[in-house]
Design a protein around this motif. Structure first.
Motif, PDB file in Angstrom:
ATOM      1  N   THR A   1       5.857  -8.787   2.351  1.00  0.00           N
ATOM      2  CA  THR A   1       6.639  -9.178   1.143  1.00  0.00           C
ATOM      3  C   THR A   1       6.580 -10.705   1.346  1.00  0.00           C
ATOM      4  N   GLY A   2       5.253 -11.239   0.983  1.00  0.00           N
ATOM      5  CA  GLY A   2       5.126 -12.755   1.064  1.00  0.00           C
ATOM      6  C   GLY A   2       4.036 -13.006   1.923  1.00  0.00           C
ATOM      7  N   ALA A   3       4.058 -14.065   2.480  1.00  0.00           N
ATOM      8  CA  ALA A   3       3.098 -14.459   3.507  1.00  0.00           C
ATOM      9  C   ALA A   3       3.508 -14.809   4.852  1.00  0.00           C
ATOM     10  N   ASN A   4       2.569 -15.190   5.762  1.00  0.00           N
ATOM     11  CA  ASN A   4       2.953 -15.600   7.202  1.00  0.00           C
ATOM     12  C   ASN A   4       3.998 -14.550   7.833  1.00  0.00           C
ATOM     13  N   GLU A   5       5.186 -14.839   8.162  1.00  0.00           N
ATOM     14  CA  GLU A   5       6.067 -14.006   8.740  1.00  0.00           C
ATOM     15  C   GLU A   5       6.498 -13.000   7.761  1.00  0.00           C
ATOM     16  N   ALA A   6       6.881 -11.665   8.081  1.00  0.00           N
ATOM     17  CA  ALA A   6       7.528 -10.712   7.326  1.00  0.00           C
ATOM     18  C   ALA A   6       8.868 -11.343   6.755  1.00  0.00           C
ATOM     19  N   ALA A   7       9.242 -11.109   5.483  1.00  0.00           N
ATOM     20  CA  ALA A   7      10.560 -11.708   4.909  1.00  0.00           C
ATOM     21  C   ALA A   7      11.358 -11.134   5.466  1.00  0.00           C
ATOM     22  N   GLU A   8      12.699 -11.811   5.803  1.00  0.00           N
ATOM     23  CA  GLU A   8      13.761 -11.539   6.249  1.00  0.00           C
ATOM     24  C   GLU A   8      15.240 -11.579   5.114  1.00  0.00           C
ATOM     25  N   ILE A   9      15.830 -10.320   5.364  1.00  0.00           N
ATOM     26  CA  ILE A   9      16.992 -10.228   4.281  1.00  0.00           C
ATOM     27  C   ILE A   9      18.360 -10.288   5.217  1.00  0.00           C
ATOM     28  N   THR A  10      19.145 -11.002   4.915  1.00  0.00           N
ATOM     29  CA  THR A  10      20.586 -10.905   5.424  1.00  0.00           C
ATOM     30  C   THR A  10      21.742 -10.541   4.433  1.00  0.00           C
TER      31      THR A  10
END
Length: 196
Positions: A92-101
């Motif tokens: 869900t994007g690039a590099n690290e996985a997206a994080e949702i809080t």
């Protein structure tokens, strides 16, 4: 001929002068080779810069319900199907996985989710995308994704846009307790309802 006191005074002055020159030299050398004195090297802008989307969107509102941190890859004349292939887990994007809080318990696409931070993966499809919340945090891409760490999987609707969006983007829109998360890239717009 100089007397003893004059010679002592002259030798003392020469000694002080040599030590002063040595002290200045040492100071200059240490400044030149010090990390503090040399210019700090900062990296250039990442090709897929990190961004954040929140709801409510106002940065002045400290009573947020949700925040997503993600990197924003660009199409750059590539096909979306190559960057986020159908049927495969995507970061869900690039590099690290997206994080949702979530700052409070929510109903995420019809399923209950407790307040907390999760990795957000997606599985693109033609008519629907599966959005996955996972307990594994700080992971690079989807390489270390483990299905056994999933919290929920929900289906999100996909529609086509007339205009193409170059950079992957996430936004929220809604009113009060009911809002929608939108993921957009290329001509695909993915939407998922959230209640909080």
């Amino acid at each position: 001929m100089l007397n003893f006191e004059d010679q002592t005074f002259r030798i003392t002055n020469i000694f002080i002068m040599k030590n002063s020159i040595l002290a200045v030299f040492i100071t200059v050398v240490s400044l030149v080779f010090s990390k503090e004195a040399t210019a700090q090297k900062f990296p250039g802008l990442d090709k897929s810069p990190m961004d954040a989307a929140t709801y409510p969107e106002s940065y002045r509102n400290s009573n947020k319900k949700v925040k997503v941190i993600y990197s924003r890859p660009q199409l750059k004349n590539r096909k979306l199907s190559k960057l986020a292939p159908e049927g495969k887990v995507w970061r869900t994007g690039a590099n690290e996985a997206a994080e949702i809080t979530f700052y409070q318990d929510v109903i995420f696409g019809g399923k209950e989710v407790k307040a907390g931070t999760y990795s957000m993966f997606t599985i693109p499809g033609k008519k629907e995308w599966t959005i996955v919340l996972n307990t594994s945090l700080n992971v690079w891409g989807a390489y270390f994704y483990k299905q056994k760490e999933d919290v929920v999987r929900v289906q999100a609707k996909v529609r086509k846009s007339k205009k193409s969006l170059e950079a992957f983007s996430i936004v929220f829109d809604g009113e009060d307790e009911e809002f929608t998360m939108y993921l957009g890239w290329g001509k695909s717009i993915v939407s998922l309802p959230i209640k909080g």
